[in-house]
Every structure is written in structure tokens, then in C-alpha cells.
Write an enzyme that holds these catalytic residues in place. Structure first.
Site, PDB file in Angstrom:
ATOM      1  N   CYS A 146      32.572  43.088  31.108  1.00 54.51           N
ATOM      2  CA  CYS A 146      33.710  42.167  31.107  1.00 54.51           C
ATOM      3  C   CYS A 146      34.690  42.487  29.977  1.00 54.51           C
ATOM      4  CB  CYS A 146      33.231  40.720  30.990  1.00 54.51           C
ATOM      5  SG  CYS A 146      32.310  40.356  29.479  1.00 54.51           S
ATOM      6  N   GLY A 211      24.348  40.447  21.725  1.00 51.86           N
ATOM      7  CA  GLY A 211      23.208  41.219  22.189  1.00 51.86           C
ATOM      8  C   GLY A 211      23.301  41.754  23.597  1.00 51.86           C
ATOM      9  N   GLN A 216      23.443  46.256  28.548  1.00 52.54           N
ATOM     10  CA  GLN A 216      24.374  46.953  29.444  1.00 52.54           C
ATOM     11  C   GLN A 216      24.345  48.465  29.208  1.00 52.54           C
ATOM     12  OE1 GLN A 216      27.615  44.545  28.133  1.00 52.54           O
ATOM     13  NE2 GLN A 216      27.566  43.203  29.929  1.00 52.54           N
ATOM     14  N   GLY A 287      27.551  31.462  40.023  1.00 54.24           N
ATOM     15  CA  GLY A 287      26.910  32.735  39.710  1.00 54.24           C
ATOM     16  C   GLY A 287      25.658  32.522  38.895  1.00 54.24           C
ATOM     17  N   MET A 291      24.867  36.874  33.330  1.00 49.29           N
ATOM     18  CA  MET A 291      25.836  36.083  32.578  1.00 49.29           C
ATOM     19  C   MET A 291      25.713  34.604  32.907  1.00 49.29           C
ATOM     20  SD  MET A 291      28.277  36.593  30.291  1.00 49.29           S
ATOM     21  CE  MET A 291      29.083  38.182  30.539  1.00 49.29           C
TER      22      MET A 291
END
Length: 546
Positions: A146, A211, A216, A287, A291
Site C-alpha cells: 500500500c 512490522g 511483505q 476485507g 490488513m
């Protein structure tokens, strides 16, 4: 370790090129900022290629490189690869491969630009293959979150590699090259290594020490495994970055007391609530991925007692409700999203949808919020964005995205800045270790070719010896002579091999190792540079067929 490695900056700088390098200028006592400056491009010494090696009629280039299975592999026009393969050698000089990162992140580009270049994780393998199909790109990796979209490549030529990747990015995103160049940053070689180490350590994030970025970076390696093009240098770089990120968090505790993007989003919403409490707020989270789950956990930590979750399937929501037993979690399917939004005061959107979930018309149709709120609050932390920007024009809605989190990331900043200074010391040490490993790869072709050269002599002389001794020699004696020849070769090779390694474990500098490599190439006429370039051409042509 740092003292034992020859400094990369001591290498002669290359001639100026048409590509300007941009880098991050970070002061230990200030938050990460970007300054764009012109930098010299560091390159290895240029080595001329022997003219006879690239004569298309000579034995230097196998016919298999031109044709395979009866198919003519040459393009209709003279591509850069074809010119490199067939042109007279005196028109070219050999340029060592460079590691390059071309990217846009929260420091250099607004979300409306970043979202156009965002690449879903499911597409990373295909992107790697497409990038490596470009004429001057050998290896590639994608880091798209993002807050950033960064492409890492190993390029045969710096300026050609940058040009090809930039054109690819423009074509894929629809963003003009001129616009990309306004917002992108370029880093080369050692600067790339330092940048990725800082990214993995959380030093380049909107929130120092956050973190999620380390997870990722790990995902880049997981997705890249087995993909042609995610090869030795790039995979080694990302694996080392993961080790650096873990070490920084263990030895500095930079993540303790810090806020992540998801927790900052929850804090921002809390600041905008009229009662500054989630106790009575009606909350919707769209969602239930990584996240979304983090947002839900932070909401619970801030006292939220009931959360409605809209997701594609119920399995993830059930897992979250089983983990968080102190909160009332209600599942709704995507088809009920509009109806669910009508019943709440705060909406968090955190999906991977590539098109908006809420338009201005959708939001305008929603009923007024409860008496405790003036306007319905939308916190959109997705890239691409899930809520159309024009929603903020409505008097009934208040919209924030990931670029609006600055006002809440100041918490614990001074403490984290001190830990960031400690982290830089770790990064410097790990940087030198990685550069030593990467530089040692330059001698690998010479080591292989020299071993093959010596082994060829040993094998030939052994066979001559056996033929002279006739058939009367016993198997035991034959094996003893064979073992003797192998042992002699092994002991003779030990010294040269030691002087061709630069792994940071001794006082040998990179310049000394490279000089040893060139001397060995000259003495035994190994032509490593020519063979290496031919191998790169072969790999590129094989990939172009797939």
C-alpha cells in the site's frame, strides 16, 4: 567484517550517463525524507571482448544459439540482443551487471499515482517473466504494497535497463513516462542493497519500525521461488534483507511501542470520533485479509465491542471470531456491503480490489449516521483505493486514505529515531557482508573454468598413463593412480582458489581478488568474460522461447 572488504566506492566511477540516480537522504534525527540528487554510477572496470569471439562464423558462438529445433530465433529487426551476439567485437565493451531498483513510494508519489502502478501478488510471477524477457534484464523481483511499488532488476546495462523497465511500467499502468519520472526514484548496486535493508528493517516506512513490511519482503521470496528470473543475485538480496529485518527488530526493539499502518488507521478514526471512544461507535470492516485482521485486532484493543465484517467468504471471519472471543463479530457477504454501510458510523476498507467499492453515488444514497456523529467516516487504507476520492466532496461523509496518516505517526517518534540510529549500524555491517558475497560471484566463472581446464589436463594425462601401462594393471592400482591424480590437482588448486575468493573472512580486498582473476584468465587464456557473456545470451534466448 567491514574492515576486511574492499570498498566498492574505491572502484573507478563510470563515465556520466543519461540516467540520474535518486537516493534517500536520511538524517538520524529526522523522519525519512526524499532528496533527489545526481550521483555518479559506479561500475566495474570495462573489459574489452576479443574480436574473434563474436565472429558469427567462428566456433565462439554455437549454431544452437542461432537455431534450435529448426526454428530461427532471430527477430525480424536487429534487436539489442542480436547486435550484441553478432556484431564485431570492437564495437562493444563488456559492462558488468548492475542491480537496480526503480520505484515509487509514499515519500515520492501520492496515492493516486501509486495505485495505478500497484501489482497484485498473484501477478508477481508473470511480471518477473515479462521483465526478464526484456533485452537487458537478467533477474527481477516485485515489491508492491500500500505504501510502495518497487521493481528490482539485475541489468546488463544500467541506462538501457532503466529505460526498458520504465517503458514497461508506463505501458502497464497507463502513466506517461514523463509523469513516472517525476515521482520515481532510481538506485544502483550498493545503494539498492542499503535501501532494501532499510525497507525490511522498517526504517523507510511511514511509521518507523512497522512490522508488516518484513512479512511483505518475505512474501517476495516465497512467491519468487521457482520463477525463472528470480535468480541468484536478486533472491540472495531479498533473503539477506529478511535476515537484516529480523536482526534489527531483535537487537533494537524498534517495533516496540510503534504503530503500524493498520493501527494508525484505527487511531486516526478514534481522533475523528466525537466521543473519542469506540464504545458506542458502529464499525464496519471490509476485507478480512492480513490488513483487515490487523485493523480488527487494533479496534478490539481500543475497546470496540461489536464489529461487522464484510468478506468474500466466511472462513476467515470465523477464524478471527474464534481468536477474538471478547468481541461480537458479525459476518456479512459482499452482496450486503451497501446495506451494512448504511447501518454503521465508521467504515474501514482494506481489500485487494482493483476497482472502487464505494462511489460518490453509493455513499450519497446512504442514510444519515447516528446522533453521535456528524458525518459517516471512511478510512480507506487500500492501494488501489477502495473509495472514490470524490466521496470527500459530500457533506455526509468524511474520507481519509493512507496518505492521511501522518498526524498519528508522531507517537513514540523520538524513541524510535534513537533505535533507528542503532539499526543503521547493523545495516552497515550486513551491507558489507552482502556486498562481499555479491562481489565474490564475479570470480565464479573463472573458478569454474580454471577447474575445468585443470581437470581436462588431469583426465587426459591419466588416460595416457593407463594406455602406456597396458591391460595388465589391476583395478586396485588403477584406482590408486586415479586417486593420486585427483589429490595432486586438488592441492594445486587450493592456493589459486583461495586467492579468487572475497567473502569478507580475510584481509584480501576486492581489487586484489579481481586482479588475481584477470591474471589467471591471462595466464591460462580462459576467456571468462567472453564465455560469461555468451552464457547470458544463451539464457536470454532460451527465455524468449518460453
Amino acid at each position: 567484517m567491514a574492515a576486511s572488504l574492499g570498498s566498492v566506492s574505491s572502484l573507478p566511477p563510470s563515465l556520466p550517463t543519461d540516467v540520474a540516480a535518486s537516493s534517500f537522504s536520511r538524517s538520524p534525527m529526522s523522519p525519512p525524507q526524499v532528496s533527489v540528487c545526481f550521483k555518479p554510477l559506479y561500475a566495474r572496470a570495462l573489459v574489452s571482448v576479443k574480436a574473434t569471439s563474436f565472429n558469427p562464423t567462428s566456433e565462439g558462438v554455437s549454431e544452437n544459439l542461432v537455431q534450435k529445433n529448426g526454428m530461427d530465433l532471430k527477430p525480424s529487426g536487429p534487436s539489442a540482443l542480436e547486435m550484441l551476439k553478432t556484431s564485431a567485437a570492437d564495437r562493444y565493451t563488456k559492462e558488468m551487471s548492475s542491480i537496480i531498483v526503480i520505484g515509487l513510494n509514499i515519500h515520492t508519489a501520492p496515492v493516486e499515482i501509486r495505485e495505478k502502478l500497484a501489482i497484485p501478488e498473484t501477478q508477481w510471477p508473470q511480471v518477473i517473466r515479462e521483465l526478464c524477457a526484456l533485452n537487458h534484464i537478467e533477474e527481477a523481483a516485485v515489491l508492491s504494497t500500500c505504501n510502495r511499488m518497487e521493481i528490482y532488476v539485475v541489468a546488463l546495462s544500467q541506462h538501457r535497463g532503466v529505460k526498458e523497465v520504465t517503458e514497461w511500467m508506463s505501458k502497464q499502468s497507463g502513466v506517461p513516462i514523463s509523469e513516472l519520472c517525476k515521482h520515481r526514484f532510481l538506485l544502483y548496486n550498493k545503494d539498492v542493497t542499503q535501501h532494501l535493508f532499510e525497507v525490511a528493517a522498517g526504517l523507510d516506512s511511514l511509521v518507523l519500525g512497522e512490522g508488516q513490511i518484513l512479512a511483505q519482503v518475505k512474501q517476495v521470496v516465497k512467491v519468487g521461488q521457482g520463477v525463472a528470473g528470480f535468480d541468484r543475485k536478486i533472491s540472495g538480496l531479498f533473503k539477506q534483507a529478511i535476515s537484516v529485518g529480523k536482526r534489527v527488530r531483535t537487537e533494537t526493539n524498534i517495533s516496540s511501542g510503534s504503530v503500524s499502518v493498520s493501527s494508525a488507521a484505527v487511531e486516526l478514526a478514534l481522533m475523528k470520533l466525537s466521543e473519542s471512544s469506540y464504545a458506542n461507535a458502529r464499525v464496519l470492516v471490509i476485507g478480512a485479509g492480513k490488513m483487515g485482521k490487523l485493523v480488527i485486532k487494533h479496534l478490539v484493543a481500543k475497546g470496540c465491542k461489536r464489529i461487522v465484517i464484510v468478506n468474500r467468504n466466511e472462513e476467515k471471519v470465523k477464524a478471527i471470531s474464534q481468536e477474538l472471543t471478547d468481541v461480537d463479530i458479525v459476518y456479512r457477504p459482499l452482496s450486503d456491503m451497501q446495506e451494512s454501510a448504511a447501518e454503521v458510523d465508521v467504515v474501514f476498507t482494506c481489500t485487494a480490489s482493483e476497482s472502487p467499492l464505494f462511489s460518490k453515488d453509493n455513499v450519497q444514497m446512504l442514510p444519515p449516521v447516528g446522533p453521535a456523529m456528524r458525518r459517516r467516516l471512511f478510512i480507506d487504507i487500500s492501494v488501489p483505493r477502495n473509495v472514490e476520492p470524490c466521496v470527500s466532496d459530500l457533506e455526509t461523509a468524511e474520507l481519509y486514505n493512507v496518505d492521511d496518516l501522518e498526524e498519528v505517526v508522531a507517537a513514540n517518534k523520538e524513541d524510535r529515531l534513537q533505535k533507528a540510529m542503532e539499526a543503521q549500524e547493523i545495516i552497515f555491517e550486513e551491507l558489507n557482508k552482502f556486498e562481499a558475497w555479491k562481489d565474490s560471484l564475479e570470480t565464479v566463472p573463472t573458478i569454474k573454468n580454471f577447474r575445468a581446464y585443470v581437470e581436462g589436463i588431469r583426465s587426459s594425462e591419466f588416460e595416457k598413463c593407463m594406455s602406456k601401462m597396458g591391460s595388465d594393471i589391476s583395478k586396485k592400482h588403477k584406482e590408486a593412480i586415479y586417486d593420486l591424480s585427483k589429490t595432486i590437482v586438488k592441492k594445486l588448486l587450493h592456493g589459486p582458489m583461495q586467492h579468487l575468493r572475497c567473502d569478507g573472512n580475510d584481509d584480501r580486498s576486492l581489487s586484489e581478488v579481481l586482479e588475481n582473476m584477470r591474471a589467471l584468465n591471462r595466464m591460462f587464456d580462459l576467456e571468462t568474460e567472453v564465455l560469461l557473456l555468451e552464457e547470458k545470451i544463451r539464457v536470454k534466448m532460451e527465455r524468449s522461447q518460453k
